[in-house]
Motif scaffolding. Structure first.
Motif, PDB file in Angstrom:
ATOM      1  N   LYS A   1     -53.795 -71.431 -10.558  1.00  0.00           N
ATOM      2  CA  LYS A   1     -54.192 -72.046 -11.832  1.00  0.00           C
ATOM      3  C   LYS A   1     -54.665 -70.998 -12.841  1.00  0.00           C
ATOM      4  O   LYS A   1     -54.169 -70.923 -13.970  1.00  0.00           O
ATOM      5  N   SER A   2     -55.652 -70.203 -12.437  1.00  0.00           N
ATOM      6  CA  SER A   2     -56.226 -69.221 -13.365  1.00  0.00           C
ATOM      7  C   SER A   2     -55.219 -68.135 -13.710  1.00  0.00           C
ATOM      8  O   SER A   2     -55.162 -67.662 -14.850  1.00  0.00           O
ATOM      9  N   THR A   3     -54.415 -67.736 -12.745  1.00  0.00           N
ATOM     10  CA  THR A   3     -53.383 -66.732 -13.007  1.00  0.00           C
ATOM     11  C   THR A   3     -52.405 -67.234 -14.057  1.00  0.00           C
ATOM     12  O   THR A   3     -52.026 -66.505 -14.983  1.00  0.00           O
ATOM     13  N   LEU A   4     -51.996 -68.490 -13.934  1.00  0.00           N
ATOM     14  CA  LEU A   4     -51.070 -69.079 -14.903  1.00  0.00           C
ATOM     15  C   LEU A   4     -51.672 -69.077 -16.299  1.00  0.00           C
ATOM     16  O   LEU A   4     -51.026 -68.659 -17.272  1.00  0.00           O
ATOM     17  N   VAL A   5     -52.917 -69.526 -16.421  1.00  0.00           N
ATOM     18  CA  VAL A   5     -53.562 -69.589 -17.733  1.00  0.00           C
ATOM     19  C   VAL A   5     -53.795 -68.189 -18.289  1.00  0.00           C
ATOM     20  O   VAL A   5     -53.669 -67.956 -19.495  1.00  0.00           O
TER      21      VAL A   5
ATOM     22  N   GLN B   1     -66.269 -71.030 -18.090  1.00  0.00           N
ATOM     23  CA  GLN B   1     -67.333 -71.699 -17.353  1.00  0.00           C
ATOM     24  C   GLN B   1     -68.692 -71.058 -17.630  1.00  0.00           C
ATOM     25  O   GLN B   1     -69.713 -71.739 -17.715  1.00  0.00           O
ATOM     26  N   SER B   2     -68.706 -69.744 -17.816  1.00  0.00           N
ATOM     27  CA  SER B   2     -69.973 -69.007 -17.911  1.00  0.00           C
ATOM     28  C   SER B   2     -70.445 -68.782 -19.353  1.00  0.00           C
ATOM     29  O   SER B   2     -71.347 -67.985 -19.579  1.00  0.00           O
ATOM     30  N   TYR B   3     -69.834 -69.448 -20.331  1.00  0.00           N
ATOM     31  CA  TYR B   3     -70.218 -69.426 -21.752  1.00  0.00           C
ATOM     32  C   TYR B   3     -69.915 -68.086 -22.438  1.00  0.00           C
ATOM     33  O   TYR B   3     -69.343 -68.043 -23.513  1.00  0.00           O
ATOM     34  N   ASN B   4     -70.360 -66.964 -21.843  1.00  0.00           N
ATOM     35  CA  ASN B   4     -70.078 -65.619 -22.381  1.00  0.00           C
ATOM     36  C   ASN B   4     -70.574 -65.445 -23.817  1.00  0.00           C
ATOM     37  O   ASN B   4     -69.906 -64.825 -24.646  1.00  0.00           O
TER      38      ASN B   4
ATOM     39  N   ALA C   1     -59.403 -73.871 -21.536  1.00  0.00           N
ATOM     40  CA  ALA C   1     -60.745 -74.116 -21.007  1.00  0.00           C
ATOM     41  C   ALA C   1     -60.693 -74.020 -19.484  1.00  0.00           C
ATOM     42  O   ALA C   1     -60.014 -74.816 -18.838  1.00  0.00           O
ATOM     43  N   ASP C   2     -61.390 -73.047 -18.932  1.00  0.00           N
ATOM     44  CA  ASP C   2     -61.378 -72.804 -17.488  1.00  0.00           C
ATOM     45  C   ASP C   2     -62.667 -73.341 -16.882  1.00  0.00           C
ATOM     46  O   ASP C   2     -63.737 -72.746 -17.032  1.00  0.00           O
ATOM     47  N   GLU C   3     -62.576 -74.498 -16.233  1.00  0.00           N
ATOM     48  CA  GLU C   3     -63.728 -75.154 -15.601  1.00  0.00           C
ATOM     49  C   GLU C   3     -64.920 -75.234 -16.559  1.00  0.00           C
ATOM     50  O   GLU C   3     -66.033 -74.804 -16.220  1.00  0.00           O
ATOM     51  N   PRO C   4     -64.749 -75.792 -17.754  1.00  0.00           N
ATOM     52  CA  PRO C   4     -65.829 -75.750 -18.748  1.00  0.00           C
ATOM     53  C   PRO C   4     -67.038 -76.603 -18.407  1.00  0.00           C
ATOM     54  O   PRO C   4     -68.092 -76.446 -19.029  1.00  0.00           O
TER      55      PRO C   4
ATOM     56  N   THR D   1     -59.419 -77.575 -14.053  1.00  0.00           N
ATOM     57  CA  THR D   1     -60.581 -78.223 -13.463  1.00  0.00           C
ATOM     58  C   THR D   1     -60.299 -78.555 -11.999  1.00  0.00           C
ATOM     59  O   THR D   1     -59.145 -78.738 -11.599  1.00  0.00           O
ATOM     60  N   HIS D   2     -61.375 -78.627 -11.208  1.00  0.00           N
ATOM     61  CA  HIS D   2     -61.262 -79.124  -9.839  1.00  0.00           C
ATOM     62  C   HIS D   2     -61.566 -80.623  -9.780  1.00  0.00           C
ATOM     63  O   HIS D   2     -61.417 -81.246  -8.731  1.00  0.00           O
ATOM     64  N   ASN D   3     -62.014 -81.185 -10.913  1.00  0.00           N
ATOM     65  CA  ASN D   3     -62.479 -82.562 -10.942  1.00  0.00           C
ATOM     66  C   ASN D   3     -61.341 -83.501 -11.342  1.00  0.00           C
ATOM     67  O   ASN D   3     -60.951 -83.557 -12.508  1.00  0.00           O
TER      68      ASN D   3
END
Length: 406
Positions: A219-223, A265-268, A335-338, A369-371
């Motif tokens: 998932k993350s690799t694709l994005v 996810q971590s805001y940054n 948006a990665d696991e926001p 998302t995992h949800n």
């Protein structure tokens, strides 16, 4: 070889899926996944008929290809024949049947060697068909397996009739991003690890797309590849028709600046800048930004614009990161696991902001998302499995963020 006891267990599982799942699209999608898994099939489609246009819509499909932007005329293909006549087809490569030659799966690069296509008949009319193809062991489908498909199709058709479902083929959507045969490999010791194994996927303008999948599915690799943060190994990436498969550094910078907004996810956020200053920092390097104060207002934080991140809650910090993403007027937001670090109520507030972005600005949003509950508010849900597109589901009536429960 499947036994009668095996078929009884599969039917019970299918019945429970259709009965217990309140969301009709989710129930149909889950049923097809159960059937395809039980019969070890490479791909499957649930086709529904739009009677206003006399076209077949692939409402849910699983397998390595993306059929989301297609509909087909009720013609003499296998799907059309079954829907028009109410008869079932059992296809074998050795037997040959020209009704399978115009099959949409075949036209999109999947070689169909064996398959089953059965009608969705609710006792009043045929509303579509169910199709599964290519047993993974290379054998043909049996008459008993076709009967199993027919029983699922009958249950599905009755469920559609009971719960009601309006199908609309609609106009063909504008493609913003197109991936064909995209692979990604990483060196590992003396060898390599292949994370993406041939992704075919289109992302449309103005859609909310959710990508689901287990950890390590890609998932993350694709994005990261779509977002210009990583390079693909092979395949093609087109954005607005321009080839970004192997961009130069300058092209990559312009691409990220013009097209992309990111929410992590971590805001940054930068801790020494206020909320508005964090947004202004991005506005200053964008080509045609909206005023930072306007972006802050769109996420409902005007009264906290002068606060530093340490004085904001997690949900407020995430909304600042969304404002930072939209301030440059991007065509697509990733948006990665926001909501992963947020409680339920705060998650709903953040998801409502994304919902409004899609509706009011027509911005494309791609969310990892995992949800699975969050997937209910998407226009489409893509599941990745072992580096490939595992399935694609349309939500004909996406849920509102405030309707989600977990």
């Amino acid at each position: 070889m499947q036994t009668k006891n095996d078929f009884s267990k599969i039917l019970q599982e299918l019945f429970e899926e259709l009965l217990e799942e309140d969301n009709l699209e989710a129930a149909l999608a889950g049923s097809l996944e159960i059937l395809a898994r039980a019969l070890k099939s490479e791909a499957g489609v649930i086709w529904l008929l739009d009677r206003d246009t006399n076209r077949m819509v692939p409402m849910f499909h699983m397998g390595p290809i993306d059929l989301s932007n297609f509909s087909v005329e009720l013609a003499n293909t296998a799907e059309g024949f079954v829907t028009k006549t109410g008869e079932s087809l059992l296809f074998s490569a050795d037997a040959g049947d020209d009704r399978w030659e115009g099959n949409l799966l075949t036209e999109n690069g999947l070689k169909v060697s064996t398959g089953v296509c059965v009608p969705l008949n609710n006792l009043h009319e045929v509303v579509g068909c169910l199709e599964i193809v290519n047993k993974r062991d290379g054998t043909d489908y049996t008459p008993d397996e076709m009967k199993l498909c027919q029983r699922l199709a009958a249950m599905a058709a009755l469920t559609i009739d009971e719960k009601g479902l309006k199908v609309n083929a609609g106009e063909k959507k504008d493609v913003l991003i197109s991936l064909r045969g995209v692979t990604k490999e990483y060196p590992s010791g003396d060898g390599k690890i292949t994370v993406l194994k041939g992704i075919d996927l289109d992302i449309y303008k103005g859609e909310f797309l959710v990508i689901l999948g287990e950890s390590g599915c890609g998932k993350s690799t694709l994005v990261n590849i779509i977002g210009g943060m990583d390079n693909l190994t092979d395949g093609t990436l087109l954005v607005d028709g321009k080839d970004y498969s192997h961009p130069t550094d300058r092209e990559l910078t312009e691409y990220r600046r013009e097209y992309m907004g990111f929410v992590f996810q971590s805001y940054n956020l930068m801790p020494n800048l206020t909320a508005q200053e964090n947004v202004q920092f991005i506005a200053d390097i964008a080509q045609d930004p909206m005023p930072a104060a306007e972006a802050i207002d769109k996420v409902g934080l005007t009264d906290r614009a002068g606060n530093y991140p340490a004085a904001l809650s997690g949900g407020q910090q995430q909304r600042v990161s969304i404002a930072r993403a939209i301030v440059k007027r991007p065509k697509i937001i990733f948006a990665d696991e926001p909501t992963a670090a947020l409680d339920y109520q705060t998650s709903i507030e953040v998801l409502s902001v994304f919902e409004e972005i899609v509706k009011s600005r027509g911005t494309t949003v791609v969310m990892i998302t995992h949800n699975p509950e969050i997937a209910k508010m998407a226009n489409r849900v893509v599941k990745l499995k072992s580096g490939l597109v595992g399935s694609v589901k349309l939500n004909l009536e996406p849920a509102k963020a405030t309707d989600l429960v977990w």
